[in-house]
Design a protein around this motif. Structure first.
Motif: not given
Length: 141
Positions: A20-24, A47-48, A79-82, A85-89
């Motif tokens: 969902l996140w990647n799609r939206l 808003f990430e 300082s975390q990029n994306k 996405r990284n938490i979900l990954s």
């Protein structure tokens, strides 16, 4: 990504949210009055860090030390990029993430991401590919 049949329920939920996140995340949302050019357009991706920062602050406020440690493992949130996405990954890829971390993070992330889908996303049956015109045809009423 682990094979679907080998994934825990938490990993499957993380995979669903990641999809969902990647799609939206790149989809633009107009903010302000649409009758003038003074409005601005933002994406969920904008808003990430705010979402990740909220999760960190809330987990810290509620004394969820294992969640705090998980969220800060890659470094300070700022300082975390994306970050999302990284938490979900990490939740999706690591079957050894503690149950207390997944039980705390996943419901909050589900509520946040699904609320965005309800407000700004396409209907669930909208095609994944085909560009904005394909999505527009399947937007919610």
């Amino acid at each position: 990504m682990p094979e679907l049949f080998e994934m825990t329920a938490s990993q499957q939920q993380a995979a669903y949210l990641s999809g969902l996140w990647n799609r939206l995340s790149g989809q633009h949302v107009a903010m302000g009055c649409s009758c003038t050019m003074s409005g601005m357009s933002v994406t969920l991706e904008d808003f990430e860090l705010d979402i990740a920062d909220y999760l960190w602050a809330e987990s810290e406020r509620l004394g969820q030390t294992d969640v705090v440690a998980f969220l800060l493992a890659p470094g300070p949130i700022a300082s975390q990029n994306k970050a999302i996405r990284n938490i979900l990954s990490r939740l999706e890829d690591d079957a050894d993430v503690s149950e207390s971390v997944t039980n705390w993070l996943l419901p909050r992330m589900t509520k946040t991401i699904e609320s965005y889908v309800k407000l700004h996303g396409p209907a669930p049956e909208a095609p994944l590919f085909g560009g904005s015109s394909a999505w527009r045809k399947a937007y919610r009423d």
